[in-house]
Design an enzyme around this catalytic site. Structure first.
Site, PDB file in Angstrom:
ATOM      1  CD  GLU A   1      -1.159  -0.392   3.733  1.00 52.02           C
ATOM      2  OE1 GLU A   1      -2.332  -0.760   3.489  1.00 52.02           O
ATOM      3  OE2 GLU A   1      -0.837  -0.227   4.766  1.00 52.02           O
TER       4      GLU A   1
ATOM      5  CB  CYS B   1       4.719  34.729  12.215  1.00 55.81           C
ATOM      6  SG  CYS B   1       3.581  36.009  11.409  1.00 55.81           S
TER       7      CYS B   1
ATOM      8  CE1 TYR C   1       1.628  10.544   3.969  1.00 54.81           C
ATOM      9  CE2 TYR C   1       3.572  10.309   2.299  1.00 54.81           C
ATOM     10  CZ  TYR C   1       2.468   9.731   3.127  1.00 54.81           C
ATOM     11  OH  TYR C   1       2.127   8.222   3.137  1.00 54.81           O
TER      12      TYR C   1
END
Ligand SMILES: *Cc1c(COP(=O)(O)O)cnc(C)c1O
Length: 407
Positions: free
Chosen positions: A267, A337, A365
């Site tokens: 997978e 920031c 991702y």
């Protein structure tokens, strides 16, 4: 002048049409990788699943539904995305290290083909939701103690991660499942890591699972499949050699399994989509501070968290610009920031505000890990293919980042 394209669509046109930052997925590349896996693994009877957590949006589920792939989901949100994309329940299965009641209910309701048990509590919790007349199919995730590093692996005894059932508990856990007629143990699973560039740990993982599967069958359980997880590593960028020869790897697995009664499955996530993705940024400013030159783009850790999370390096190129200068060191930085440096690159001396930069190999991702830090909206996603483009996720406006606030 630099005037590049992605999937045959000029980057300038993509940026002008959809804005930046923009996630661009070349679906032809996705199809090519799926074909490669099916030729190597599918042709040898090894089932291929796609790990949805790498990148899953409704249009991606639609694309996958039209292939022979299975879909591994690990949350209700991913399951619903699969369902909305028309992905058949019979080819989906449910992972998750600590499933909620609603997730176990989805497994019991057969919104997926089977669930992968990851902790002992799930056995009884799931059995309570199932009936003896229509048992629920499950696999058991065993932590085989194999820890894959880039070029080597170790067997740790299974105590170093939170995932799966540790080896020392595996036999007991299998007996607990055997005692419950509401569950049918149809396979074992083990995933040993990510971005693995050597097949030895993956082959060792198969060898480690076989004795447990044999023990389960000796108890009369219908264990037929061994799923070796994902983790197939990729090269750093276009032009680099691929670290894993899929044909040779598939052949190794098939040979090892031939003398056993088991079917195999894998997978991968990253290896199927990472190469297909580019993240398009516009340069907002170039700053010289001390000895460094910062090229600050209109995104950063919110849409591209991997560099900051674990030092990931994505190749980047200037894809649309009037720059003509010599390459010189530049630090690409985001605009949040935080010190969200994306990495060190060589960019022309005269790169300037308005130029477009493409971060490559960002299909996996990246969008799936994006956040709303600083109340930045998440980027849009566009599928490109052979000169055509289609928006599949609308970007969030700044107004929308407060849409769930109650005042
Ligand atoms: C993350 C994960 C995968 C996919 O990993 P890749 O490195 O993207 O191939 C597969 N299976 C499980 C259980 C995972 O957690």
């Amino acid at each position: 002048m630099i005037d590049g394209a992605i999937g045959g669509v000029p980057a300038r046109e993509l940026a002008a049409t959809y804005g930046t930052p923009l996630v661009v997925i070349d679906t032809e590349e996705v199809d090519l990788e799926i074909d490669r896996f099916m030729r190597a693994f599918g042709a040898r009877g090894i089932a291929v699943g796609y790990a949805g957590k790498a990148f899953l949006v409704t249009a991606m589920a639609e694309l996958l539904a039209a292939t022979p792939l299975r879909l591994d989901v690990c949350s209700l949100g991913e399951l619903i995305t699969g369902e909305r994309g028309g992905f058949p329940a019979g080819r989906m299965y449910f992972h998750g290290v600590a499933k909620t009641a609603a997730e176990l209910q989805a497994i019991a309701d057969r919104r997926v083909a089977f669930g992968v048990i990851d902790n002992a509590e799930e056995i009884e919790r799931l059995a309570l939701l199932a009936s003896t007349q229509a048992p629920v199919d499950v696999m058991l995730r065993i932590n085989t103690g194999i820890e894959a590093h880039t070029h080597e692996f170790i067997r740790t005894g299974g105590e170093n991660t939170k995932f799966g059932i540790p080896e020392r508990d595996a036999h007991d856990t299998i007996r607990r499942i055997a005692a419950l007629p509401q569950l049918r143990l149809i396979g074992l699973h083990s995933h040993v890591g990510s971005q693995i560039v050597d097949v030895e740990p993956l082959v060792a993982n198969l060898a480690a699972l076989i004795p447990y599967a044999d023990a389960a069958r000796a108890l009369g359980l219908p264990v037929e499949e061994l799923n070796l997880g994902g983790g197939i590593g990729i090269e750093n960028g276009p032009g680099d050699p691929r670290p894993i020869d899929l044909e040779a790897f598939a052949q190794r697995l098939a040979t090892r399994a031939a003398a056993t009664p088991y079917r195999l499955a894998i997978e991968p996530g990253r290896a199927l989509v990472a190469r297909a993705g580019s993240l398009l940024y516009r340069v907002i400013t170039v700053k010289r501070q001390g000895s460094r030159r910062f090229v600050v783009v209109d995104g950063g850790m919110t849409d591209n968290p991997r560099p900051l999370l674990y030092g990931a390096h994505h190749p980047a190129d200037l894809i649309a610009s009037d720059a003509a200068g010599k390459p010189a060191p530049a630090t690409l930085a985001g605009r949040s920031c935080e010190n969200d440096e994306i990495g060190e690159y060589e960019l022309p001396e005269d790169v300037r505000a308005g130029d477009l930069i493409a971060m490559r190999y960002t299909g996996a991702y990246t969008f799936s890990m994006s956040s709303n830090y600083n109340r930045f909206g998440k980027p849009a996603v566009v599928f490109v293919r052979d000169g055509t483009h289609r928006r599949v996720v609308r970007g969030e406006s700044e107004e929308e980042t407060s849409r769930f606030d109650l005042a």
